[in-house]
Design a protein around this motif. Structure first.
Motif, PDB file in Angstrom:
ATOM      1  N   VAL A  82       0.879  -1.171   0.000  1.00  0.00           N
ATOM      2  CA  VAL A  82       0.000   0.000   0.000  1.00  0.00           C
ATOM      3  C   VAL A  82       0.914   1.218   0.000  1.00  0.00           C
ATOM      4  CG1 VAL A  82      -1.765   1.266   1.267  1.00  0.00           C
ATOM      5  CG2 VAL A  82      -1.739  -1.225   1.348  1.00  0.00           C
ATOM      6  N   ARG A 156       1.541  -5.209   2.053  1.00  0.00           N
ATOM      7  CA  ARG A 156       0.152  -5.586   2.312  1.00  0.00           C
ATOM      8  C   ARG A 156       0.083  -6.809   3.218  1.00  0.00           C
ATOM      9  NH1 ARG A 156      -3.988  -3.295  -0.319  1.00  0.00           N
ATOM     10  NH2 ARG A 156      -3.471  -1.936  -2.041  1.00  0.00           N
ATOM     11  N   SER A 158      -2.531  -8.652   3.491  1.00  0.00           N
ATOM     12  CA  SER A 158      -3.297  -9.665   2.757  1.00  0.00           C
ATOM     13  C   SER A 158      -2.441 -10.409   1.740  1.00  0.00           C
ATOM     14  CB  SER A 158      -4.476  -9.012   2.028  1.00  0.00           C
ATOM     15  OG  SER A 158      -3.985  -8.158   0.998  1.00  0.00           O
TER      16      SER A 158
END
Length: 176
Positions: A82, A156, A158
């Protein structure tokens, strides 16, 4: 190729100048630099954007890792991450064009943080592409001033690379 490096370092005076000096001695231009407190007391996270080939950046990462105050170096360029920046943009806003500008502010999910009879100051947060785009769209209205922070980035949690999802046609996501 542009590389985003995330560096954890001890929060001590001179640490930043040693890192900047390492890159300057080797002729690297640091395009963006942001430093702030990290998740643990006494530790800072430095995020920098550099241009260079993969081999050279790997060598620079190894040399960074050898510096006394550096705890960890992570090249986020090829990892799902990000990335965000903040831009303050002062744009000329006459009576005739103010409503158009305010409509664009909503489209970009920006905020108006100051208003005068002649200008608006906008706060825009997002990935670097978003900032470049709103700057180009506001240019015809008359940009008075711009201030941008350096890029900040985190890997990230995820593990999903959303940039990859943007480039795939949606019909590739449907079952066959």
């Amino acid at each position: 190729m542009k590389h985003t490096l995330s560096v954890l370092l001890e929060d001590e005076s001179g640490a930043l100048s040693r890192i900047a000096g390492l890159f300057a001695r080797r002729g690297f231009n640091i395009e963006s630099l942001a430093v702030g407190p990290a998740e643990a007391p006494g530790i800072s996270r430095l995020t920098m954007v550099l241009e260079g080939d993969n081999e050279t950046l790997q060598q620079m990462s190894k040399q960074l890792d050898k510096l006394v105050n550096v705890l960890n170096v992570l090249d986020l360029s090829s990892l799902p991450a990000v990335e965000r920046e903040l831009m303050l943009l002062k744009v000329s806003a006459s009576e005739e064009n103010r409503s158009k500008i305010l409509d664009l502010v909503q489209v970009f999910r920006a905020k108006v943080v100051d208003v005068s009879d002649e200008a608006l100051v906008l706060e825009v947060v997002g990935d670097p592409g978003k900032l470049v785009t709103i700057e180009k769209i506001m240019a015809p209205y008359g940009i008075i001033e711009i201030a941008r922070t350096g890029r900040v980035a985190l890997k990230r949690a995820s593990g999903i690379n959303t940039e990859m999802l943007k480039t795939k046609p949606s019909d590739n996501l449907l079952p066959t």
